[in-house]
Design a protein around this motif. Sequence first.
Motif, PDB file in Angstrom:
ATOM      1  N   ASN A 195       0.823  -1.213   0.000  1.00  4.10           N
ATOM      2  CA  ASN A 195       0.000   0.000   0.000  1.00  4.10           C
ATOM      3  C   ASN A 195       0.857   1.262   0.000  1.00  4.10           C
ATOM      4  N   LYS A 196       1.851   1.300   0.887  1.00  2.00           N
ATOM      5  CA  LYS A 196       2.649   2.518   1.077  1.00  2.00           C
ATOM      6  C   LYS A 196       3.637   2.755  -0.061  1.00  2.00           C
ATOM      7  N   GLU A 197       4.301   1.682  -0.511  1.00  2.00           N
ATOM      8  CA  GLU A 197       5.396   1.833  -1.473  1.00  2.00           C
ATOM      9  C   GLU A 197       5.017   1.505  -2.915  1.00  2.00           C
ATOM     10  N   HIS A 198       3.766   1.119  -3.130  1.00  2.00           N
ATOM     11  CA  HIS A 198       3.342   0.814  -4.504  1.00  2.00           C
ATOM     12  C   HIS A 198       2.039   1.545  -4.840  1.00  2.00           C
ATOM     13  N   ARG A 199       0.941   1.172  -4.186  1.00  2.00           N
ATOM     14  CA  ARG A 199      -0.353   1.770  -4.534  1.00  2.00           C
ATOM     15  C   ARG A 199      -0.381   3.276  -4.251  1.00  2.00           C
ATOM     16  N   LEU A 200       0.056   3.683  -3.057  1.00  2.00           N
ATOM     17  CA  LEU A 200       0.042   5.109  -2.710  1.00  2.00           C
ATOM     18  C   LEU A 200       0.935   5.912  -3.655  1.00  2.00           C
ATOM     19  N   LEU A 201       2.096   5.367  -4.000  1.00  2.89           N
ATOM     20  CA  LEU A 201       3.010   6.067  -4.912  1.00  2.89           C
ATOM     21  C   LEU A 201       2.388   6.220  -6.302  1.00  2.89           C
ATOM     22  N   GLY A 202       1.646   5.215  -6.746  1.00  4.54           N
ATOM     23  CA  GLY A 202       0.963   5.308  -8.040  1.00  4.54           C
ATOM     24  C   GLY A 202      -0.076   6.416  -8.037  1.00  4.54           C
ATOM     25  N   TYR A 203      -0.814   6.525  -6.945  1.00  5.37           N
ATOM     26  CA  TYR A 203      -1.814   7.589  -6.761  1.00  5.37           C
ATOM     27  C   TYR A 203      -1.117   8.953  -6.767  1.00  5.37           C
ATOM     28  N   GLN A 204       0.001   9.054  -6.035  1.00  5.97           N
ATOM     29  CA  GLN A 204       0.746  10.318  -5.978  1.00  5.97           C
ATOM     30  C   GLN A 204       1.376  10.680  -7.332  1.00  5.97           C
ATOM     31  N   ASP A 205       1.848   9.667  -8.066  1.00  8.75           N
ATOM     32  CA  ASP A 205       2.428   9.908  -9.406  1.00  8.75           C
ATOM     33  C   ASP A 205       1.405  10.605 -10.304  1.00  8.75           C
ATOM     34  N   ALA A 206       0.162  10.108 -10.275  1.00  7.68           N
ATOM     35  CA  ALA A 206      -0.886  10.670 -11.139  1.00  7.68           C
ATOM     36  C   ALA A 206      -1.197  12.115 -10.740  1.00  7.68           C
ATOM     37  N   LEU A 207      -1.310  12.359  -9.432  1.00  8.52           N
ATOM     38  CA  LEU A 207      -1.575  13.724  -8.963  1.00  8.52           C
ATOM     39  C   LEU A 207      -0.477  14.677  -9.419  1.00  8.52           C
ATOM     40  N   ALA A 208       0.795  14.233  -9.277  1.00  7.62           N
ATOM     41  CA  ALA A 208       1.945  15.075  -9.646  1.00  7.62           C
ATOM     42  C   ALA A 208       1.905  15.428 -11.135  1.00  7.62           C
ATOM     43  N   THR A 209       1.511  14.484 -11.960  1.00  7.37           N
ATOM     44  CA  THR A 209       1.425  14.734 -13.408  1.00  7.37           C
ATOM     45  C   THR A 209       0.437  15.858 -13.707  1.00  7.37           C
ATOM     46  N   TYR A 210      -0.602  15.955 -12.897  1.00 10.74           N
ATOM     47  CA  TYR A 210      -1.625  16.994 -13.090  1.00 10.74           C
ATOM     48  C   TYR A 210      -1.409  18.206 -12.169  1.00 10.74           C
ATOM     49  N   ASP A 211      -0.226  18.279 -11.539  1.00 11.12           N
ATOM     50  CA  ASP A 211       0.131  19.400 -10.645  1.00 11.12           C
ATOM     51  C   ASP A 211      -0.887  19.600  -9.520  1.00 11.12           C
ATOM     52  N   ILE A 212      -1.401  18.495  -9.034  1.00 10.66           N
ATOM     53  CA  ILE A 212      -2.339  18.567  -7.902  1.00 10.66           C
ATOM     54  C   ILE A 212      -1.591  18.123  -6.644  1.00 10.66           C
ATOM     55  N   PRO A 213      -1.534  18.987  -5.613  1.00 12.60           N
ATOM     56  CA  PRO A 213      -0.796  18.610  -4.401  1.00 12.60           C
ATOM     57  C   PRO A 213      -1.440  17.417  -3.687  1.00 12.60           C
ATOM     58  N   TYR A 214      -0.593  16.569  -3.150  1.00  8.31           N
ATOM     59  CA  TYR A 214      -1.075  15.401  -2.388  1.00  8.31           C
ATOM     60  C   TYR A 214      -1.638  15.875  -1.051  1.00  8.31           C
ATOM     61  N   ASP A 215      -2.816  15.420  -0.701  1.00 11.88           N
ATOM     62  CA  ASP A 215      -3.476  15.791   0.559  1.00 11.88           C
ATOM     63  C   ASP A 215      -3.778  14.516   1.338  1.00 11.88           C
ATOM     64  N   GLU A 216      -3.089  14.326   2.433  1.00 11.51           N
ATOM     65  CA  GLU A 216      -3.287  13.069   3.191  1.00 11.51           C
ATOM     66  C   GLU A 216      -4.692  12.971   3.802  1.00 11.51           C
ATOM     67  N   GLN A 217      -5.415  14.103   3.845  1.00  8.99           N
ATOM     68  CA  GLN A 217      -6.798  14.067   4.336  1.00  8.99           C
ATOM     69  C   GLN A 217      -7.714  13.271   3.392  1.00  8.99           C
ATOM     70  N   LEU A 218      -7.230  13.056   2.168  1.00  6.55           N
ATOM     71  CA  LEU A 218      -8.038  12.326   1.181  1.00  6.55           C
ATOM     72  C   LEU A 218      -7.693  10.837   1.144  1.00  6.55           C
ATOM     73  N   VAL A 219      -6.851  10.413   2.086  1.00 10.45           N
ATOM     74  CA  VAL A 219      -6.482   8.991   2.189  1.00 10.45           C
ATOM     75  C   VAL A 219      -7.290   8.362   3.324  1.00 10.45           C
ATOM     76  N   PHE A 220      -8.009   7.291   3.014  1.00  6.76           N
ATOM     77  CA  PHE A 220      -8.862   6.617   3.996  1.00  6.76           C
ATOM     78  C   PHE A 220      -8.409   5.162   4.117  1.00  6.76           C
ATOM     79  N   GLN A 221      -8.174   4.727   5.364  1.00  6.32           N
ATOM     80  CA  GLN A 221      -7.686   3.354   5.597  1.00  6.32           C
ATOM     81  C   GLN A 221      -8.788   2.486   6.198  1.00  6.32           C
ATOM     82  N   GLY A 222      -8.914   1.264   5.671  1.00  7.41           N
ATOM     83  CA  GLY A 222      -9.885   0.308   6.197  1.00  7.41           C
ATOM     84  C   GLY A 222      -9.230  -1.034   6.453  1.00  7.41           C
ATOM     85  N   ASN A 223     -10.057  -2.059   6.601  1.00  7.71           N
ATOM     86  CA  ASN A 223      -9.549  -3.401   6.958  1.00  7.71           C
ATOM     87  C   ASN A 223      -9.654  -4.412   5.825  1.00  7.71           C
TER      88      ASN A 223
END
Length: 334
Positions: A195-223
Amino acid sequence: MDKQTVTIYDVAREARVSMATVSRVVNGNANVKSETKDKVKAVIDRLGYRPNAVARGLASRRTTTIGVVIPDVTNHYFAELARGIDDVAAMYHYQIILANSDESNTKEVQVMENLLGKQVDGIIFMGNLVNDAIRDEFKKADVPVVLAGLLDDQDAQPSVNIAYRSAMNDITTRLLKAGHKDIAFITGDLNHYMNKEHRLLGYQDALATYDIPYDEQLVFQGNYDYQSGYELAQSVKSSKVTAAVVANDEMAAGLVNGLTDANVKVPEEFEIITSNDSKVTVITRPQLSSVTQPIYDIGAVAMRMLTKLMNHEEPAINNIVLPHGYIARDSTKK
């Protein structure tokens, strides 16, 4: 006669042949007369004899069994993986012992110890995390271990997966292209390496391409389960997000139902893309758009890799990455 207690001796006595002859018939040895073979098979059917795989293994010094550690036997993703494993295991005449670890690292260690105590020839390990305690069990095992649908940051075990970072980038990019700026990333425990080193980085890569700052408030963790996705729906609704990428189909199903029950229209008011394309994606209404991954094949390839390792063959590639794709369904706008 109780079928549980029928032995090779009972079959031999009833068929009036030696135990060696019964053994040859059971093991498909061609060196038995056809009339003798028919007679023995008739007795086996009549008595309901079932050869003891462990006893046969002791005689041949192989148990012909594979241990499969599964974190949640009710999760469709892991169940589909296990089907791929079982089908290939059957082709190579291996039985599988399926062990459910209940998403618990403590139980995973116990399950590993139990499987090794049963003298399995190899282990396929599925789960969400490889920690130090599990790595110690892998080291103690004198049998090969292959990871299926799981990555280890120390890269010590052979594995079969898709490119999780790339897949998460792809689906986040789709929602960004559709005009969403506030996209939720819904995942399991962020301490888990995948999650931390693969999925989250993929999500952040896409945001960076569109110049959208990463906001950890938009990350939701479940079980990883349906209920946690359902319970997150209220928090997601209360936030500013208008779409979500979800790391797990069961959580995505919970989210879509939770939002629907909270009177949020999917996909008109909120779009969702999930990650596994298990059967869950077509059970929900609306059906879930998803990353497509060859779940059955991941299990099948992992089992084939294990058969090679058990025969002391070195695999050509230690970490196999299978291709992924995308399928649009009704949780995204046309």
